[in-house]
Each structure stands twice: as C-alpha cells, then as structure tokens.
Design a protein around this motif. Sequence first.
Motif, PDB file in Angstrom:
ATOM      1  N   ALA A   1       0.831  -1.205   0.000  1.00  0.00           N
ATOM      2  CA  ALA A   1       0.000   0.000   0.000  1.00  0.00           C
ATOM      3  C   ALA A   1       0.866   1.256   0.000  1.00  0.00           C
ATOM      4  O   ALA A   1       0.533   2.253  -0.659  1.00  0.00           O
ATOM      5  N   ALA A   2       1.992   1.214   0.727  1.00  0.00           N
ATOM      6  CA  ALA A   2       2.869   2.391   0.800  1.00  0.00           C
ATOM      7  C   ALA A   2       3.423   2.736  -0.579  1.00  0.00           C
ATOM      8  O   ALA A   2       3.490   3.913  -0.953  1.00  0.00           O
ATOM      9  N   MET A   3       3.833   1.706  -1.341  1.00  0.00           N
ATOM     10  CA  MET A   3       4.361   1.977  -2.681  1.00  0.00           C
ATOM     11  C   MET A   3       3.317   2.605  -3.585  1.00  0.00           C
ATOM     12  O   MET A   3       3.626   3.466  -4.409  1.00  0.00           O
ATOM     13  N   ILE A   4       2.052   2.178  -3.413  1.00  0.00           N
ATOM     14  CA  ILE A   4       0.983   2.689  -4.269  1.00  0.00           C
ATOM     15  C   ILE A   4       0.483   4.049  -3.773  1.00  0.00           C
ATOM     16  O   ILE A   4       0.296   4.979  -4.560  1.00  0.00           O
TER      17      ILE A   4
ATOM     18  N   ARG B   1       4.362   4.156 -12.653  1.00  0.00           N
ATOM     19  CA  ARG B   1       3.580   5.367 -12.869  1.00  0.00           C
ATOM     20  C   ARG B   1       3.133   5.522 -14.322  1.00  0.00           C
ATOM     21  O   ARG B   1       3.858   5.155 -15.246  1.00  0.00           O
ATOM     22  N   ASP B   2       1.952   6.094 -14.471  1.00  0.00           N
ATOM     23  CA  ASP B   2       1.503   6.623 -15.751  1.00  0.00           C
ATOM     24  C   ASP B   2       1.232   8.104 -15.505  1.00  0.00           C
ATOM     25  O   ASP B   2       0.155   8.486 -15.050  1.00  0.00           O
ATOM     26  N   GLY B   3       2.228   8.939 -15.757  1.00  0.00           N
ATOM     27  CA  GLY B   3       2.123  10.342 -15.376  1.00  0.00           C
ATOM     28  C   GLY B   3       2.132  10.471 -13.865  1.00  0.00           C
ATOM     29  O   GLY B   3       3.031   9.974 -13.187  1.00  0.00           O
ATOM     30  N   ASP B   4       1.095  11.091 -13.319  1.00  0.00           N
ATOM     31  CA  ASP B   4       0.993  11.240 -11.867  1.00  0.00           C
ATOM     32  C   ASP B   4       0.255  10.081 -11.210  1.00  0.00           C
ATOM     33  O   ASP B   4       0.190  10.010  -9.977  1.00  0.00           O
TER      34      ASP B   4
ATOM     35  N   ALA C   1      10.522  -0.695 -14.466  1.00  0.00           N
ATOM     36  CA  ALA C   1       9.217  -0.178 -14.042  1.00  0.00           C
ATOM     37  C   ALA C   1       8.626   0.735 -15.106  1.00  0.00           C
ATOM     38  O   ALA C   1       7.410   0.737 -15.339  1.00  0.00           O
ATOM     39  N   GLN C   2       9.477   1.513 -15.760  1.00  0.00           N
ATOM     40  CA  GLN C   2       8.991   2.390 -16.829  1.00  0.00           C
ATOM     41  C   GLN C   2       8.427   1.578 -17.992  1.00  0.00           C
ATOM     42  O   GLN C   2       7.396   1.933 -18.584  1.00  0.00           O
ATOM     43  N   HIS C   3       9.102   0.472 -18.322  1.00  0.00           N
ATOM     44  CA  HIS C   3       8.597  -0.355 -19.416  1.00  0.00           C
ATOM     45  C   HIS C   3       7.323  -1.095 -19.010  1.00  0.00           C
ATOM     46  O   HIS C   3       6.443  -1.323 -19.850  1.00  0.00           O
TER      47      HIS C   3
ATOM     48  N   THR D   1      -0.111   0.819 -19.807  1.00  0.00           N
ATOM     49  CA  THR D   1      -0.807   1.935 -20.455  1.00  0.00           C
ATOM     50  C   THR D   1      -1.307   1.534 -21.829  1.00  0.00           C
ATOM     51  O   THR D   1      -2.446   1.854 -22.215  1.00  0.00           O
ATOM     52  N   ASN D   2      -0.466   0.818 -22.586  1.00  0.00           N
ATOM     53  CA  ASN D   2      -0.898   0.341 -23.904  1.00  0.00           C
ATOM     54  C   ASN D   2      -2.099  -0.587 -23.780  1.00  0.00           C
ATOM     55  O   ASN D   2      -3.017  -0.559 -24.606  1.00  0.00           O
ATOM     56  N   ALA D   3      -2.082  -1.442 -22.747  1.00  0.00           N
ATOM     57  CA  ALA D   3      -3.206  -2.362 -22.529  1.00  0.00           C
ATOM     58  C   ALA D   3      -4.493  -1.583 -22.243  1.00  0.00           C
ATOM     59  O   ALA D   3      -5.570  -1.924 -22.729  1.00  0.00           O
ATOM     60  N   ARG D   4      -4.367  -0.520 -21.428  1.00  0.00           N
ATOM     61  CA  ARG D   4      -5.539   0.309 -21.135  1.00  0.00           C
ATOM     62  C   ARG D   4      -6.090   0.959 -22.406  1.00  0.00           C
ATOM     63  O   ARG D   4      -7.297   0.951 -22.653  1.00  0.00           O
ATOM     64  N   LEU D   5      -5.194   1.527 -23.197  1.00  0.00           N
ATOM     65  CA  LEU D   5      -5.621   2.174 -24.437  1.00  0.00           C
ATOM     66  C   LEU D   5      -6.274   1.169 -25.383  1.00  0.00           C
ATOM     67  O   LEU D   5      -7.262   1.475 -26.050  1.00  0.00           O
ATOM     68  N   TYR D   6      -5.709  -0.034 -25.428  1.00  0.00           N
ATOM     69  CA  TYR D   6      -6.258  -1.071 -26.289  1.00  0.00           C
ATOM     70  C   TYR D   6      -7.672  -1.440 -25.855  1.00  0.00           C
ATOM     71  O   TYR D   6      -8.580  -1.598 -26.677  1.00  0.00           O
TER      72      TYR D   6
END
Length: 381
Positions: free
Chosen positions: A83-86, A122-125, A159-161, A167-172
């Motif tokens: 939870a702390a990381m998130i 992260r995806d942005g903020d 982590a960036q990858h 993010t690509n999965a969300r957009l898809y």
Amino acid sequence: MSHGPRSGLAAVSSALLAMSRHLEVRDVLKTIVASARELLDAQYAALGVPDDHGGFAQFVVDGVSDDQWKAIGPLPRQHGILAAMIDEAIPQRLADVRRDPRFEGWPSAHPDLVDFLGLPIRDGDEVIGALFLANKRCPKPEGTCGFTEDDEELLGILAQHAAIALTNARLYERSRELTIAEERSRLAHELHDAVSQKLFSLRLTAQAAARLVDRDPSRAKGELQQVAALAAEAADELRAAVVELRPAALDEDGLVATLRTQTQVLDRAHTARVTFTGNGVRALPAAQEEAVLRVAQEALHNALRHSGGDHVDVTLDRRGGGAVLRVSDDGGGFDPRIVRNAGRHLGLVSMRDRASGVGGRLTVQSAPGKGTTIEMEVPGG
C-alpha cells in the motif's frame, strides 16, 4: 550489479523484445518480473496492478513455484509496504521488511522476505502498479540492505517499461470498447431496417388471415402460408445478423486471452474467486472458439448467480488437436435429473446444442453439496 553488463543488457533486452512481439500484457509483465529478478540477482520478484476494491487486478510473481503459490492462498490486499508503494508513490529500499512499522505479516506458506526493493509504476501522476524484489543474493552485514542505488535505478527502467505495457493495454481496451459499441450500433440499425420490417409485414398478414378465417377460409389459408414464409425470412435474417456478433476479442486476442480477460473482469466484479488457466491450446476453428467462449460464459453465469460457491475455476487444456474446457465451482451443486424434470435447465440445453453444433460434446457433473463441473470438448481443425 551482481552480473556483468552483458547479462544486464540481455535481461533488459528480453523485456523489451517481449513488448515488441505484441504478447499479452500479462506475458510482458511476467518477462519484466523475471528479467528484474535475474538482472538484480534477487530470490523473489513480483509486480502488482491494483484494482479499485483494495486488492489487485493482476499479481505476477517469479521465484515461487506453482505449488508454493497455491499454498499461499488468495491474492494479497493493498496493505503494508504494498500500500505504501501505491499510496505514497515513492521507492522503498529496506534492510528487513519484517521490521518496518508498516509490515502487517503474511500467510503461513509465504516465503520469508528480508531485504526489499520496491518501486511504484507510474503513468504520469497516477500509480498503476508496484514492482518489487526481495532477498538480494549477495554477502551483506546483518541488518543491512543488499540492494543498492544502482539496483534501484535499473529497476526503475524496468518499471517504466511495465508502465508502457500497462498503459498500452488500457488504451487497447478503450479502443476495443469503442469498436464494440460502434458494431452494436451498426447491427441495431441493420436489425431495425431488415428484421423489424419483416415482423411488421408478418403482423399485418396475420391480422388479415384472422379476418378471413370465417368468411373466406381458402384465402385465410393463403395468408397463413404467407405468414409462415415471412416468419422464415425473418428468422434467416436474424440468424445472419447474430452470426456477425462473433466477439471481436476472439479475432483480435484469441480464445485463451479472451477467456483470461473475462475471468479477470468477473473476479473483480464478484465476491467469489474466479481463476483461469490455459495450457498449450492451439488456435481452433472460428466456430469452435466461439462455441467454447459462449459455453464458458453461460457456465460462469450459472456458477456466479446460482451456485453460492467461493471459487470458480476455468481451465482450457489441449487434448489431441482440439481442446477441453472445464468450469468448476465449489458451490451447492444440484441433481441434474431433478433440474431437467422441473424444466429448469440452467442453460444446459443451450450449452449442449452449442457443443454438438461444432462436433463437440458437453458433460455435467454435479450433486447437492458437491459443486458443479461443466466440461466441453471440441475436436479442433
């Protein structure tokens, strides 16, 4: 780094290649987690994607056997260091995770984690996941962390990858939802223009026949024959429209990925645990894939709405050139003979028709208090 540059580059390269091959997002995440563990020489690695209910929509681990993972039990909740990381969205590098004040314990079968390195994804903020390692394989003084700042930097690259893959999965998914909505709108127009016109003609002809029954039976008979012909045409046009409703996901993702996605969605939407396992299944003929998917959907609906069970397991295994689907629950079960005699088929007739329609067969195993297993076998191409 514990390994040389060549090994590190190979690990990062394997993660990047996985993404470029357009694998399922879960396969990409597995590659990233395995690469992180290899690259930083850790005993354990994991990646969690949080849901909106305090749990995780996906949780990928490396370094834990299948038997160990089953013994650990349900997916973790968002608590403690996870939870702390998130929530705090900052890296966590700890000498002993068990001594951190936020530590809340773990199941008895869970392996012991000591030194720990975790990063938010992260995806942005927005934090969309957490990637972490534990138990660095290196000599280290008691009470110190084996993970270094260099390790943190390298894990940050992975982590960036992971963020790109998620993010690509969300957009898809959003793109696919729009495609499905557009397709439904198109089919609605076609149904209105074709089938509804036939039904309107059918209604008028039936009314004309009703008026002629007493005063001109022969003409009434002709009108009724026209009713039958219009009904057959309407049925043919409706059937043609329904054929077009083959789920877009089957064509784009294949049967295994579609079943996995649907079980994940149901797992998040219901209190019962819904799991999916697919083992070595090759692509099947289109009609068989659709039949398997429809039977799985019907069986899942029955299990989640009627069984009262805590777990529903979906498996799809290769059998010869074909496949076998099983949907099992640990619910109240039923006596198939009583259900059949009472006229409440729970969709069993429809499922059997779908199976036989593609050359397959469907079996049902159930008894009061013993849960239910629906099994469908198809021959393949």
